[in-house]
Write an enzyme that holds these catalytic residues in place. Structure first.
Site, short mmCIF file in Angstrom:
data_model
loop_
_atom_site.label_atom_id
_atom_site.label_comp_id
_atom_site.label_asym_id
_atom_site.label_seq_id
_atom_site.Cartn_x
_atom_site.Cartn_y
_atom_site.Cartn_z
N HIS A 185 0.86 -0.80 0.15
CA HIS A 185 0.13 0.09 -0.17
C HIS A 185 0.90 1.61 -0.10
O HIS A 185 1.87 1.29 0.34
CB HIS A 185 -0.78 0.45 1.23
CG HIS A 185 -1.93 0.60 1.50
ND1 HIS A 185 -3.27 1.63 0.33
CD2 HIS A 185 -2.08 2.25 1.61
CE1 HIS A 185 -2.97 2.37 0.64
NE2 HIS A 185 -3.09 3.22 1.78
N GLU A 216 8.73 1.53 -3.21
CA GLU A 216 8.20 -0.11 -3.46
C GLU A 216 8.45 -1.49 -4.04
O GLU A 216 8.46 -2.51 -3.30
CB GLU A 216 6.38 0.06 -3.92
CG GLU A 216 5.15 1.48 -3.28
CD GLU A 216 3.73 1.09 -4.45
OE1 GLU A 216 2.60 1.02 -4.01
OE2 GLU A 216 4.47 0.68 -5.59
C1 GRF Z 1 0.74 0.33 -5.95
O1 GRF Z 1 1.32 2.41 -5.57
C2 GRF Z 1 0.75 -0.38 -4.55
O2 GRF Z 1 1.27 0.12 -3.57
C3 GRF Z 1 -0.78 0.11 -5.43
O3 GRF Z 1 -1.18 -0.65 -6.32
C4 GRF Z 1 -0.33 0.50 -7.19
C5 GRF Z 1 -0.22 -0.63 -8.37
O4 GRF Z 1 0.91 -0.30 -8.84
N1 GRF Z 1 -2.13 -1.54 -4.56
P1 GRF Z 1 1.08 -1.34 -9.95
O5 GRF Z 1 0.51 -1.96 -10.81
O6 GRF Z 1 2.28 -2.63 -9.21
O7 GRF Z 1 2.62 -0.77 -10.92
#
Ligand code: GRF
Length: 201
Positions: free
Chosen positions: A109, A174
């Site tokens: 998240h 992330e």
């Molecule tokens: C990410 O920002 C994640 O934190 C949220 O959705 C987004 C997904 O991005 N849950 P991606 O599809 O992995 O580029």
């Protein structure tokens, strides 16, 4: 070796980071399936390119959310999936699904939970005037963005930030944190005690 399924609805940049970490041998696990509720998810292109089996199931073909989730769960069970990774999966999982994979579902998240839950975590932190936000990887329970926290990382919010510039730094983080959390899971290093997740050395 653990079998991983990744559930995506969109761009799949986190999926890509996970694929790359598996390829480099940093995560010792196999991505056995990428499933999506959207046929146009770019994540499916990434999976196909990496030679990973894909499953697309259209939500409108199922009467209830539970029926959809049961269909996905059956597929995961057939493939003996040990870990379900949500990576930009835009559907709330039903309680039955979560129970079947208790403590085996991860989510990422884009905020420091429990602040800024929901679909606009990045924008909400910016609009609120927070000075600090970040990324949370957590186990999924029956409530939205709520389960026990595995890893968190912080990102400073600068005065000049727009949603785009902030999102860029958050996504970068992330792409480091998610593979790290999956590696810990795959190596059996996570111990869940109530709301706390202990990381074995
Ligand atoms: C990410 O920002 C994640 O934190 C949220 O959705 C987004 C997904 O991005 N849950 P991606 O599809 O992995 O580029």
């Amino acid at each position: 070796m653990k079998n991983i399924a990744v559930l995506c609805s969109g761009f799949g940049s986190n999926l890509q980071a996970i694929i790359n970490s598996v390829k480099k041998g940093k995560i010792k696990a196999k991505i056995s399936l990428v499933a999506s509720d959207r046929i146009d998810a770019y994540a499916l292109v990434r999976a196909r390119r990496a030679g990973i089996p894909i499953l697309y199931a259209a939500p409108f073909e199922f009467k209830k959310r539970e029926d959809y989730d049961n269909f996905i769960a059956r597929n995961l069970k057939e493939r003996k999936i040990d870990l379900v990774v949500l990576a930009g999966y835009m559907r709330l999982l039903s309680a039955g699904f979560v129970r079947q994979f208790k403590n085996k579902i991860l989510n990422i998240h884009p905020s420091l939970l429990p602040s800024f839950k929901g679909t606009n975590g990045i924008k909400d932190a910016l609009d609120y005037g927070a000075k600090l936000t970040g990324v949370t990887v957590h186990l999924v329970d029956e409530a939205l963005d709520h389960g026990p926290i595995i890893l968190q990382g912080a990102v400073n919010i600068k005065e000049k930030d727009t949603e785009e510039t902030l999102a860029e730094r958050i996504h970068k983080l992330e792409h480091r944190l998610y593979p790290q959390a999956i590696r810990l899971f795959a190596e059996g290093k996570l111990v869940v005690k109530g709301r706390k997740v202990l990381v074995k050395k």
